[in-house]
Design a protein around this motif. Structure first.
Motif, PDB file in Angstrom:
ATOM      1  N   PHE A  78      -2.080  11.627  -5.835  1.00 22.69           N
ATOM      2  CA  PHE A  78      -1.625  10.492  -6.639  1.00 22.69           C
ATOM      3  C   PHE A  78      -0.213  10.090  -6.247  1.00 22.69           C
ATOM      4  O   PHE A  78       0.181   8.932  -6.400  1.00 22.69           O
ATOM      5  N   HIS A  79       0.548  11.032  -5.708  1.00 20.36           N
ATOM      6  CA  HIS A  79       1.922  10.760  -5.268  1.00 20.36           C
ATOM      7  C   HIS A  79       2.004  10.493  -3.770  1.00 20.36           C
ATOM      8  O   HIS A  79       3.087  10.534  -3.189  1.00 20.36           O
ATOM      9  N   ALA A  80       0.840  10.233  -3.156  1.00 22.36           N
ATOM     10  CA  ALA A  80       0.817   9.802  -1.763  1.00 22.36           C
ATOM     11  C   ALA A  80       0.867   8.272  -1.755  1.00 22.36           C
ATOM     12  O   ALA A  80       1.694   7.670  -2.428  1.00 22.36           O
ATOM     13  N   GLY A  81      -0.019   7.629  -1.017  1.00 23.66           N
ATOM     14  CA  GLY A  81      -0.036   6.174  -1.012  1.00 23.66           C
ATOM     15  C   GLY A  81      -0.946   5.632  -2.092  1.00 23.66           C
ATOM     16  O   GLY A  81      -1.442   6.362  -2.956  1.00 23.66           O
ATOM     17  N   TRP A  91       9.503   6.312  -5.949  1.00 26.20           N
ATOM     18  CA  TRP A  91       9.288   7.299  -6.995  1.00 26.20           C
ATOM     19  C   TRP A  91       9.004   8.610  -6.283  1.00 26.20           C
ATOM     20  O   TRP A  91       8.929   8.652  -5.045  1.00 26.20           O
ATOM     21  N   PRO A  92       8.863   9.734  -6.995  1.00 25.94           N
ATOM     22  CA  PRO A  92       8.623  11.005  -6.295  1.00 25.94           C
ATOM     23  C   PRO A  92       7.330  10.935  -5.480  1.00 25.94           C
ATOM     24  O   PRO A  92       6.233  10.817  -6.033  1.00 25.94           O
ATOM     25  N   SER A  93       7.459  10.987  -4.171  1.00 25.35           N
ATOM     26  CA  SER A  93       6.328  10.755  -3.284  1.00 25.35           C
ATOM     27  C   SER A  93       6.191  11.892  -2.279  1.00 25.35           C
ATOM     28  O   SER A  93       7.177  12.546  -1.913  1.00 25.35           O
ATOM     29  N   VAL A  94       4.957  12.112  -1.828  1.00 28.48           N
ATOM     30  CA  VAL A  94       4.712  13.115  -0.778  1.00 28.48           C
ATOM     31  C   VAL A  94       4.461  12.422   0.558  1.00 28.48           C
ATOM     32  O   VAL A  94       4.024  13.051   1.515  1.00 28.48           O
ATOM     33  N   GLN A  95       4.734  11.131   0.596  1.00 30.60           N
ATOM     34  CA  GLN A  95       4.555  10.379   1.825  1.00 30.60           C
ATOM     35  C   GLN A  95       5.901  10.049   2.450  1.00 30.60           C
ATOM     36  O   GLN A  95       6.906  10.677   2.159  1.00 30.60           O
ATOM     37  N   ASP A 104       0.803  -1.223   0.000  1.00 29.14           N
ATOM     38  CA  ASP A 104       0.000   0.000   0.000  1.00 29.14           C
ATOM     39  C   ASP A 104       0.835   1.271   0.000  1.00 29.14           C
ATOM     40  O   ASP A 104       0.293   2.360   0.035  1.00 29.14           O
ATOM     41  N   TRP A 105       2.153   1.153  -0.010  1.00 28.21           N
ATOM     42  CA  TRP A 105       2.975   2.354   0.106  1.00 28.21           C
ATOM     43  C   TRP A 105       3.330   2.980  -1.236  1.00 28.21           C
ATOM     44  O   TRP A 105       3.993   3.992  -1.297  1.00 28.21           O
ATOM     45  N   ASN A 106       2.902   2.349  -2.298  1.00 33.20           N
ATOM     46  CA  ASN A 106       3.202   2.911  -3.603  1.00 33.20           C
ATOM     47  C   ASN A 106       2.281   2.281  -4.633  1.00 33.20           C
ATOM     48  O   ASN A 106       1.727   1.210  -4.420  1.00 33.20           O
ATOM     49  N   HIS A 107       2.125   2.939  -5.761  1.00 35.31           N
ATOM     50  CA  HIS A 107       1.408   2.319  -6.864  1.00 35.31           C
ATOM     51  C   HIS A 107       2.152   1.067  -7.328  1.00 35.31           C
ATOM     52  O   HIS A 107       3.383   1.007  -7.291  1.00 35.31           O
ATOM     53  N   GLU A 108       1.397   0.076  -7.779  1.00 31.47           N
ATOM     54  CA  GLU A 108       2.033  -1.072  -8.408  1.00 31.47           C
ATOM     55  C   GLU A 108       2.628  -0.641  -9.745  1.00 31.47           C
ATOM     56  O   GLU A 108       2.048   0.167 -10.460  1.00 31.47           O
ATOM     57  N   ALA A 109       3.768  -1.198 -10.072  1.00 24.53           N
ATOM     58  CA  ALA A 109       4.299  -0.983 -11.413  1.00 24.53           C
ATOM     59  C   ALA A 109       3.367  -1.645 -12.411  1.00 24.53           C
ATOM     60  O   ALA A 109       2.889  -2.762 -12.177  1.00 24.53           O
ATOM     61  N   PRO A 110       3.070  -1.003 -13.549  1.00 23.68           N
ATOM     62  CA  PRO A 110       2.146  -1.586 -14.521  1.00 23.68           C
ATOM     63  C   PRO A 110       2.575  -2.960 -15.039  1.00 23.68           C
ATOM     64  O   PRO A 110       1.741  -3.716 -15.533  1.00 23.68           O
ATOM     65  N   ASP A 111       3.859  -3.280 -14.921  1.00 24.82           N
ATOM     66  CA  ASP A 111       4.327  -4.614 -15.331  1.00 24.82           C
ATOM     67  C   ASP A 111       4.582  -5.519 -14.133  1.00 24.82           C
ATOM     68  O   ASP A 111       5.055  -6.643 -14.302  1.00 24.82           O
ATOM     69  N   MET A 112       4.305  -5.037 -12.922  1.00 28.83           N
ATOM     70  CA  MET A 112       4.606  -5.766 -11.683  1.00 28.83           C
ATOM     71  C   MET A 112       6.082  -6.160 -11.623  1.00 28.83           C
ATOM     72  O   MET A 112       6.458  -7.181 -11.064  1.00 28.83           O
ATOM     73  N   GLY A 164      13.269   1.809   6.331  1.00 29.70           N
ATOM     74  CA  GLY A 164      12.849   0.794   5.379  1.00 29.70           C
ATOM     75  C   GLY A 164      13.196   1.207   3.957  1.00 29.70           C
ATOM     76  O   GLY A 164      12.664   2.182   3.437  1.00 29.70           O
ATOM     77  N   TYR A 165      14.090   0.453   3.330  1.00 30.08           N
ATOM     78  CA  TYR A 165      14.585   0.753   1.989  1.00 30.08           C
ATOM     79  C   TYR A 165      13.645   0.194   0.939  1.00 30.08           C
ATOM     80  O   TYR A 165      13.089  -0.907   1.078  1.00 30.08           O
ATOM     81  N   VAL A 166      13.459   0.937  -0.134  1.00 26.09           N
ATOM     82  CA  VAL A 166      12.720   0.442  -1.292  1.00 26.09           C
ATOM     83  C   VAL A 166      13.460   0.896  -2.539  1.00 26.09           C
ATOM     84  O   VAL A 166      14.038   1.976  -2.573  1.00 26.09           O
ATOM     85  N   TRP A 167      13.466   0.030  -3.557  1.00 25.48           N
ATOM     86  CA  TRP A 167      14.157   0.427  -4.775  1.00 25.48           C
ATOM     87  C   TRP A 167      13.216   1.173  -5.706  1.00 25.48           C
ATOM     88  O   TRP A 167      12.020   1.274  -5.481  1.00 25.48           O
ATOM     89  N   ASP A 168      13.784   1.684  -6.749  1.00 29.20           N
ATOM     90  CA  ASP A 168      13.067   2.444  -7.752  1.00 29.20           C
ATOM     91  C   ASP A 168      11.865   1.655  -8.277  1.00 29.20           C
ATOM     92  O   ASP A 168      11.908   0.427  -8.358  1.00 29.20           O
ATOM     93  N   LEU A 169      10.783   2.350  -8.614  1.00 31.18           N
ATOM     94  CA  LEU A 169       9.569   1.711  -9.114  1.00 31.18           C
ATOM     95  C   LEU A 169       9.847   0.843 -10.335  1.00 31.18           C
ATOM     96  O   LEU A 169       9.185  -0.172 -10.554  1.00 31.18           O
TER      97      LEU A 169
END
Length: 889
Positions: free
Chosen positions: A569-572, A640-644, A204-212, A372-377
């Motif tokens: 859209f750039h939140a969760g 990705w660019p996020s406001v969260q 829930d912390w980011n949009h899913e990548a369109p290709d997963m 908590g680390y996350v890589w690029d979308l």
């Protein structure tokens, strides 16, 4: 059956300020492994390794009639395909080819169609190394998502290579064309949306990548050996705790026979480190036809070892292991790794009726503090990006990165080893990984193979201090037992936990009770509250919009203010509690005064981010080893660019959250408890500090009149927190006022300087609370900060030095005003007088406040190339200091 393993090579030494040398070293390494590295005599097979990165093309399988036996033949035409460089997900490849453009700006991501409804072909040609006697060739895949058919030179290697985190390996000695062109084709089936496969998920912390994140996301490697190949070298280190003056080392590795007959090899090794005696060992090994077997060497006793320590505890010393397999004096294979001599242990301690997991390193208590680390979308990374993450973590004074399912970036592991950053790996929550009671037989196999692959990649590293088998919920008993059997078989030397959430497992040893939206600093300190700084937490945090200069990179001016659908859209993820920043926005308006525009919102957000992250890490540190044992801030960075959530944003621009964290975790720190008014001194090093003097003063706003002052003599024991005073109730204060805490040594030098803005109407929490939010009943009044007189009398100068492609700017700031504060001052190095801040960058300090007549010196380090050929300038701005820019000499 394919043989699985991992390729472990010595990583390049890396720090942020040395990224140029990293690139040079990496290039040299690639040249080395691609060449013929023979040993013994001239009859030896070619021994080496090459990453197959270039010569690849990508296209949808839809509408392509040709099958893998045709596509994987040398010379097959790829006109109309998209050229890609591996590793690359499907979406990353399409973005690189401008099929989908500027997808991080505004709501453009919505324009990308669902890419999981079709299969995708990857095709590449490569030249194989020449053959020698007994030559073996191996194809190794470090990451394909989610399943694939793999073809080489017209022959199918695997009809179902499945599992995003599973490593796949194939003996292709009979199919390869030595010294000639070869063709490889991979037909990828993407993972299902909604994390229904055992793939990489952002929940829930980011949009899913369109290709997963479908595609060949990990390294693809052609390895050449003789008849015996070595796999997964590892050194298990045991200290005679509490003593650390010796260590016992056990070396393990797998050996694989690529032939159809028994083969005997001599496997020998050296362990070396500059300034220390070199250790040698060997044994003869006979393997049956096609056999793979683990080799264990007799324990090696080392006296006075150089130990690996986490950041702030000491140096992260590393040793080098080189293993070699020889057959009749001809080299069959060589493997090398770096490792650290260290030992992590765990223990339990009860707080508030719950048993919490706590950790030691080399016998010393260690409070893990990280994000908590996350890589690029698009699942992209490179050496410089990896090095910057590690350097930022270290610069903030943190010592840990949590990898919740974001496993497989092995260069990040190498860099963590070299910089003393601990890793907290494990599988992801809220997905098929967590719903293991409904797994198919295939999913069960994938999960176990994933653990085997990822533990093999991690186990030789010094940086992992534990493993999480589950996140929010523990695995089923049967799956957990199998997981633990795999760990035991691999000699995993670090502690493990079943999961990190006491709400689902009272004996988890860690909690995940939130919050995940903005809360006032008092929450972290009030240990009667859910989410406060007691026990051990796998994650919790607060919202943190990025600085305005970053917002301007991904939102159009009309979307920056008022806060828009594009902002949200750039939140969760949509339809979750995190699809807006409502809680955060309400706090700004009520505490600092209603925001009047994007710039005003951003300047107040920087204050709010600073005070919140500072209080967060102060509270966890102040209670260490008595009530608190470790914390992970949600999150470290954004995909990705996020406001969260973040401590630094997608563009690596350090903001209020970054510098609030850096202040809170300085080696010796003085901190204020928002809940009780107590003052603590926290020593995060293994060296005690005596003859310190602590001062707490209260000042009204805007005139800075001092209403109270208290001084205490302080001794700060090593690796401990001390409560040194409780400030009294002070009368005559303005509605918004300052508390200034200072810690000085016997010479009068400042050790820690900490300024808090407080209110006679403090933040008060309400009774309602759930897993992501505790209600705020009353907001503090910080509007008095807006009455601080403008202070144009801040003098600034800067000089710079250059070396090895990097620059260090030395900044001097002096408040020449006779009566006015220079509050929350932000020096920035910019590219040109009106340019943006040079990124990435580190500062010795920032967001500083100077009393009348005070001065400070700050250093900034950055790469010369990031100036883009423009002259370096120093931009100064502050909450009550007008913006100005001066050239740097």
């Amino acid at each position: 059956m394919p043989v699985r393993g991992t390729l472990l090579v010595k990583g390049a030494r890396a720090t942020f300020v040395q990224y140029v040398s990293i690139l040079v070293t990496t290039f040299a390494l690639l040249l080395m492994v691609g060449a013929c590295a023979t040993g013994g005599d001239a009859r030896a097979a070619t021994v080496g390794s090459a990453k197959l990165t270039s010569g690849w093309a990508l296209r949808s399988a839809t509408g392509l009639a040709d099958a893998g036996d045709v596509i994987s033949r040398v010379g097959y035409g790829t006109a109309g395909w998209h050229p890609v460089t591996l590793p690359s997900t499907v979406l990353a490849g399409l973005v690189d080819n401008r099929v989908h453009q500027n997808i991080y700006f505004g709501q453009n991501l919505k324009k990308v169609p669902d890419l999981t409804t079709q299969k995708w072909w990857y095709r590449g040609e490569f030249k194989a190394a020449a053959s020698g006697p007994g030559q073996a060739y191996w194809l190794r895949f470090k990451g394909i998502s989610y399943r694939a058919q793999i073809w080489l030179n017209g022959t199918r290697l695997d009809a179902n290579a499945v599992g995003t985190l599973v490593h796949h390996e194939y003996d292709v000695s009979k199919l390869i064309r030595p010294g000639e062109a070869n063709a490889l084709a991979i037909l990828v089936t993407p993972p299902a949306h909604a994390c229904k496969d055992l793939s990489i998920c952002t929940v829930d912390w980011n949009h899913e990548a369109p290709d997963m994140n479908a595609g060949v996301w990990g390294d693809t490697i052609l390895e050449t050996t003789g008849p015996i190949a070595l796999r997964d070298p590892y050194v298990r280190t045991v200290l005679p705790l509490p003593a650390t003056d010796s260590a016992d080392l056990t070396v393990y590795a797998d050996a694989v026979n690529a032939t159809k007959a028994p083969v005997t090899a001599k496997v020998s090794g050296t362990i070396s480190k500059a300034g220390h005696p070199t250790i040698t060992f060997s044994q003869n090994v006979t393997l049956g036809a096609g056999e793979r077997r683990e080799i264990a060497f007799k324990p090696l006793h080392v006296k006075k070892p150089a130990l690996w320590w986490p950041h702030q505890y000491g140096k992260p010393e590393l040793y080098h292991l080189k293993l070699r397999a020889d057959i009749d004096k001809a080299t069959s294979d060589i493997k090398e790794i770096d490792f650290g001599i260290r030992q992590f242990t765990d223990y339990r301690k009860s707080v508030n009726g719950t048993s919490w997991a706590a950790y030691k390193v080399n016998g010393q208590n260690v409070l893990f503090r990280g994000g908590g680390y996350v890589w690029d979308l698009l699942q992209r990374w490179d050496t410089r990006t990896n090095a910057t993450h590690i350097q930022y973590v270290k610069d903030m004074g943190l010592n840990t990165i949590r990898l919740e399912g974001t496993l497989g970036n092995e260069e990040l592991y190498d860099l963590a080893d070299r910089n003393g950053i601990m890793l907290m790996p494990g599988f992801v929550c809220c997905s098929a990984w967590q719903k293991d009671n409904a797994w198919t037989a295939e999913q069960t196999k994938v999960a176990m193979a994933s653990l085997d692959s990822q533990m093999r990649a991690l186990r030789h590293h010094a940086s992992p201090f534990m493993w999480n088998y589950g996140s929010d919920e523990p695995p089923t008993p049967a799956h957990l037992a199998t997981y633990k059997n795999i760990a035991a078989k691999l000699h995993w030397q670090n502690p493990t936990v079943d999961n990190v959430a006491t709400w689902s497992n009272p004996d988890a040893g860690m909690k995940m009770d939130g919050p995940y939206v903005w809360e006032p600093p008092v929450l972290w300190w009030d240990t009667t509250r859910v989410g406060s700084a007691f026990g051990t937490t796998g994650e919790e945090g607060t919202q943190a919009p990025p600085p305005l200069e970053s917002v301007q990179k991904f939102l159009a001016p009309s979307d920056q203010w008022p806060l828009s659908d594009a902002w949200n859209f750039h939140a969760g993820r949509p339809s979750t509690p995190f699809d807006t920043t409502t809680h955060y926005d309400k706090a700004i308006d009520n505490r600092y005064g209603k925001a009047t525009g994007a710039a005003d919102y951003a300047r107040k957000a920087e204050l709010q981010n600073y005070e919140n992250t500072r209080a967060f890490f102060e509270a966890w540190s102040a209670h260490k080893y008595t009530r608190s044992f470790g914390t992970i801030f949600w999150m470290l960075n954004n995909s990705w660019p996020s406001v969260q959530w973040n401590l630094y944003d997608y563009f690596f621009k350090p903001g209020g959250g970054y510098f609030g964290t850096k202040k809170a975790t300085e080696p010796v720190h003085i901190a204020y408890d928002y809940n009780t008014g107590k003052v603590h001194v926290v020593n995060s090093t293994l060296t005690s500090r005596a003859d310190l003097q602590a001062t707490a003063t209260f000042h009204t706003i805007p005139d800075l009149t001092q209403r109270h002052s208290t001084t205490r003599s302080v001794t700060a024991p090593a690796n401990a927190s001390s409560e040194i005073m409780k400030v009294p109730a002070v009368g005559g204060l303005s509605p918004t006022y300052f508390i200034r805490l200072q810690l000085k040594d016997s010479s009068g030098a400042v050790v820690s300087d900490n300024l808090y803005w407080n209110s006679t109407r403090p933040d008060e929490l309400g009774p309602k609370s759930d897993w992501h939010h505790t209600e705020v009943k009353t907001y503090a009044d910080f509007s008095g900060l807006n009455s601080l007189p403008a202070n144009p009398a801040l003098a600034a100068s800067a000089t710079r030095t250059s070396a090895n492609g990097n620059e260090t700017a030395t900044i001097k700031l002096t408040n020449t005003s006779p009566k006015n504060l220079a509050f929350f001052v932000r020096p920035e190095i910019t590219a040109g007088a009106d340019g943006t801040e040079v990124l990435p960058i580190t500062y010795s300090d920032n967001y500083v406040s100077l009393w009348p007549g005070e001065s400070t010196t700050i250093t900034a380090t950055y790469a010369t190339r990031d100036l883009g050929g423009k002259p370096a300038h120093l931009r100064i701005r502050g909450y009550n200091v007008p913006t100005k820019s001066i050239p740097i000499s």
